[in-house]
Design an enzyme around this catalytic site. Structure first.
Site, PDB file in Angstrom:
ATOM      1  N   VAL A 163       0.842  -1.206   0.000  1.00  0.00           N
ATOM      2  CA  VAL A 163       0.000   0.000   0.000  1.00  0.00           C
ATOM      3  C   VAL A 163       0.880   1.262   0.000  1.00  0.00           C
ATOM      4  O   VAL A 163       0.552   2.249  -0.680  1.00  0.00           O
ATOM      5  CB  VAL A 163      -0.980   0.002   1.205  1.00  0.00           C
ATOM      6  CG1 VAL A 163      -1.879   1.226   1.160  1.00  0.00           C
ATOM      7  CG2 VAL A 163      -1.822  -1.268   1.192  1.00  0.00           C
TER       8      VAL A 163
ATOM      9  N   LYS B 240     -13.022  -4.549  10.572  1.00  0.00           N
ATOM     10  CA  LYS B 240     -13.688  -3.577   9.698  1.00  0.00           C
ATOM     11  C   LYS B 240     -15.143  -3.383  10.122  1.00  0.00           C
ATOM     12  O   LYS B 240     -15.665  -2.264  10.110  1.00  0.00           O
ATOM     13  CB  LYS B 240     -13.611  -4.052   8.249  1.00  0.00           C
ATOM     14  CG  LYS B 240     -12.173  -4.082   7.707  1.00  0.00           C
ATOM     15  CD  LYS B 240     -12.083  -4.889   6.425  1.00  0.00           C
ATOM     16  CE  LYS B 240     -10.666  -4.934   5.876  1.00  0.00           C
ATOM     17  NZ  LYS B 240     -10.488  -5.930   4.816  1.00  0.00           N
TER      18      LYS B 240
HETATM   19  N1  HSE Z   1      -6.516  -8.769   3.761  1.00  0.00           N
HETATM   20  C1  HSE Z   1      -7.463  -7.766   3.429  1.00  0.00           C
HETATM   21  C2  HSE Z   1      -8.473  -8.362   2.461  1.00  0.00           C
HETATM   22  C3  HSE Z   1      -6.763  -6.586   2.827  1.00  0.00           C
HETATM   23  O1  HSE Z   1      -8.204  -9.421   1.891  1.00  0.00           O
HETATM   24  O2  HSE Z   1      -9.526  -7.785   2.280  1.00  0.00           O
HETATM   25  C4  HSE Z   1      -7.610  -5.362   2.768  1.00  0.00           C
HETATM   26  O3  HSE Z   1      -7.996  -4.916   4.025  1.00  0.00           O
END
Ligand code: HSE
Length: 441
Positions: free
Chosen positions: A14, A205
């Site tokens: 990123v 998340k």
């Molecule tokens: N490992 C996470 C995914 C990366 O596969 O969505 C993005 O947050």
């Protein structure tokens, strides 16, 4: 006006993507932000490593503290991941009066309450769009675009790696481990891929989405979390025969008794748009009382897709540099002193529909026993399939596979029913249970 100087912590996937996007789109970004934005100082663990970006005039170091302490740098972009060093650097940046942009969902989910309190006290911004659903501007959509709504629920495919694995299993019959290796190669998977497949990344998340949707503090530890490792091709096929797809969803819902926060494999009707979100793509459905259901779709991981959100946050911060702190959008969408302490519902109290699969001895009365147990708990059956036992087995060994879809029931009652069904002599092995949501209202 002088360009704003940015310090970057982390030059991995990123970080490299962020350098590339900021460089390539510099002219458009300057037109949008009103001034230039330059990464002047960056920290990386290994300075000799091959990178996806050119570091050109950027001063490089292996010590992130040097970047945070650089007096020229006004904004710190934290892309090192993990919780310990990242937290230390973010708190140090805040203490020094610097604004922070981060893609670190684990950091925000676990320490966001403390980080935002410190940022508010110091009058600085902490932006975290890239922490949820990669490039999809879902934080902005929920926090600002839907600010007039009472948000009722949201449901999202918020882990690209997990969705990639489920899609490849369904479409190509691929095996779980091979697809995971491919996701790691493409830079989608977390450093520890169990975070992806066990639902921890999605739970990070979801706790962030729930906080900004309902105006509650971050409560990652209260998210019910179940991964995708036990999903079999058989379940995927049976679900398909019944008109459903299995997706790994994060669900947050406001109910009269509290807020549901749960991550688990979920059957959803195949005609829903979100059921057709495949590969590494993410999607979040958000239901507001005024707007109705809305859906946000895009790449949930990957270098430039995530950088898209990081750079948008940097631009937002630059635009707001001169605004009074009290006139900025609150970190968690609601004013910090107006967060609600509404309880999080324990999983036992969640109400949902179910897919059940069991192996039953092929003899009279078994189905009657199962339906009696379900009936006694007021669990109504919506659909059922019984698969003929294989001819090759002896009469003793012959078991039929029974698949049932139920109407809505409280999880606690379903747990009791499953225990009783598993205790029947005629039932062989454990009952598979996958939750099912219609996502229509
Ligand atoms: N490992 C996470 C995914 C990366 O596969 O969505 C993005 O947050």
């Amino acid at each position: 006006m002088e360009p704003v100087k940015v310090g970057l912590l982390g030059l991995g996937t990123v970080g490299g993507g962020t350098v590339n996007v900021l460089t390539r789109n510099a002219a458009e970004i300057t037109r949008r932000a009103g001034r230039g934005i330059e990464i002047t100082h960056a920290a990386a663990r290994d300075l000799k490593k091959a990178r996806i970006c050119k570091t050109g005039n950027i001063k490089l170091t292996t010590d992130p503290q040097q970047v945070v302490d650089d007096p020229e740098v006004q904004i710190i972009v934290e892309l090192i991941g993990g919780e310990t060093l990242a937290k230390e650097m973010v708190m140090r940046a805040i203490a020094k009066g610097k604004h922070v942009v981060t893609a670190n969902k684990a950091l925000i989910a676990n320490y966001g309450n403390e980080i935002f309190a410190a940022a508010q006290a110091r009058g600085v911004m902490v932006a975290f769009e890239a922490a949820v659903a990669g490039g999809i501007p879902i934080i902005k959509a929920v926090r600002e675009g839907l600010a007039g709504n009472n948000i009722e629920w949201l449901a999202g495919i918020i882990n690209g790696t997990g969705n990639f694995i489920l899609t490849e299993m369904r479409d190509k019959g691929s095996n779980f481990a091979d697809v995971l290796v491919e996701a790691q190669r493409l830079g989608y998977a977390e450093a520890d891929p169990t975070f992806d497949v066990e639902g921890i990344d999605a739970a990070h998340k979801l706790s962030i989405l729930a906080a900004i949707a309902f105006g509650i503090p971050l409560q990652f530890k209260k998210v019910y979390t179940e991964g995708i490792t036990k999903i079999t091709r058989e379940d995927v096929n049976y679900a398909e025969q019944l008109g459903y797809r299995i997706k790994h969803l994060g669900i947050a819902k406001r109910t009269p008794n509290g807020i549901e926060m749960r991550v688990h494999p979920t059957l959803i009707p195949e005609r829903r748009l979100i059921a057709n979100v495949d590969g590494v793509m993410n999607a979040v459905l958000v239901k507001g009382d005024a707007v109705g259901p809305t859906m946000y779709y895009g790449a949930g991981a990957g270098a430039e897709a995530t950088a898209s959100a990081v750079v948008a946050d940097i631009i937002d911060v630059v635009r707001m540099l001169t605004a009074d702190p009290e006139n900025r959008v609150p970190h968690l969408a609601f004013q910090a002193d107006a967060l609600s302490n509404v309880p999080i519902l324990p999983m036992e109290e969640v109400i949902t529909c179910y897919y059940l699969k069991m192996q039953a001895a092929d003899k009279p009365g078994v189905l009657a026993d199962i339906t009696r147990i379900l009936g006694e708990r007021n669990i109504s059956i919506e659909a059922m399939i019984q698969k003929e036992p294989a001819e090759s087995f002896s009469n003793e060994e012959r078991t039929a596979t029974i698949i049932m879809l139920t109407h809505k029931v409280i999880e606690g009652s379903m747990n009791q029913a499953i225990r009783e069904i598993e205790a029947l002599d005629a039932i062989k092995g454990p009952v598979t249970r996958i939750r099912m949501e219609h996502l229509s209202r």
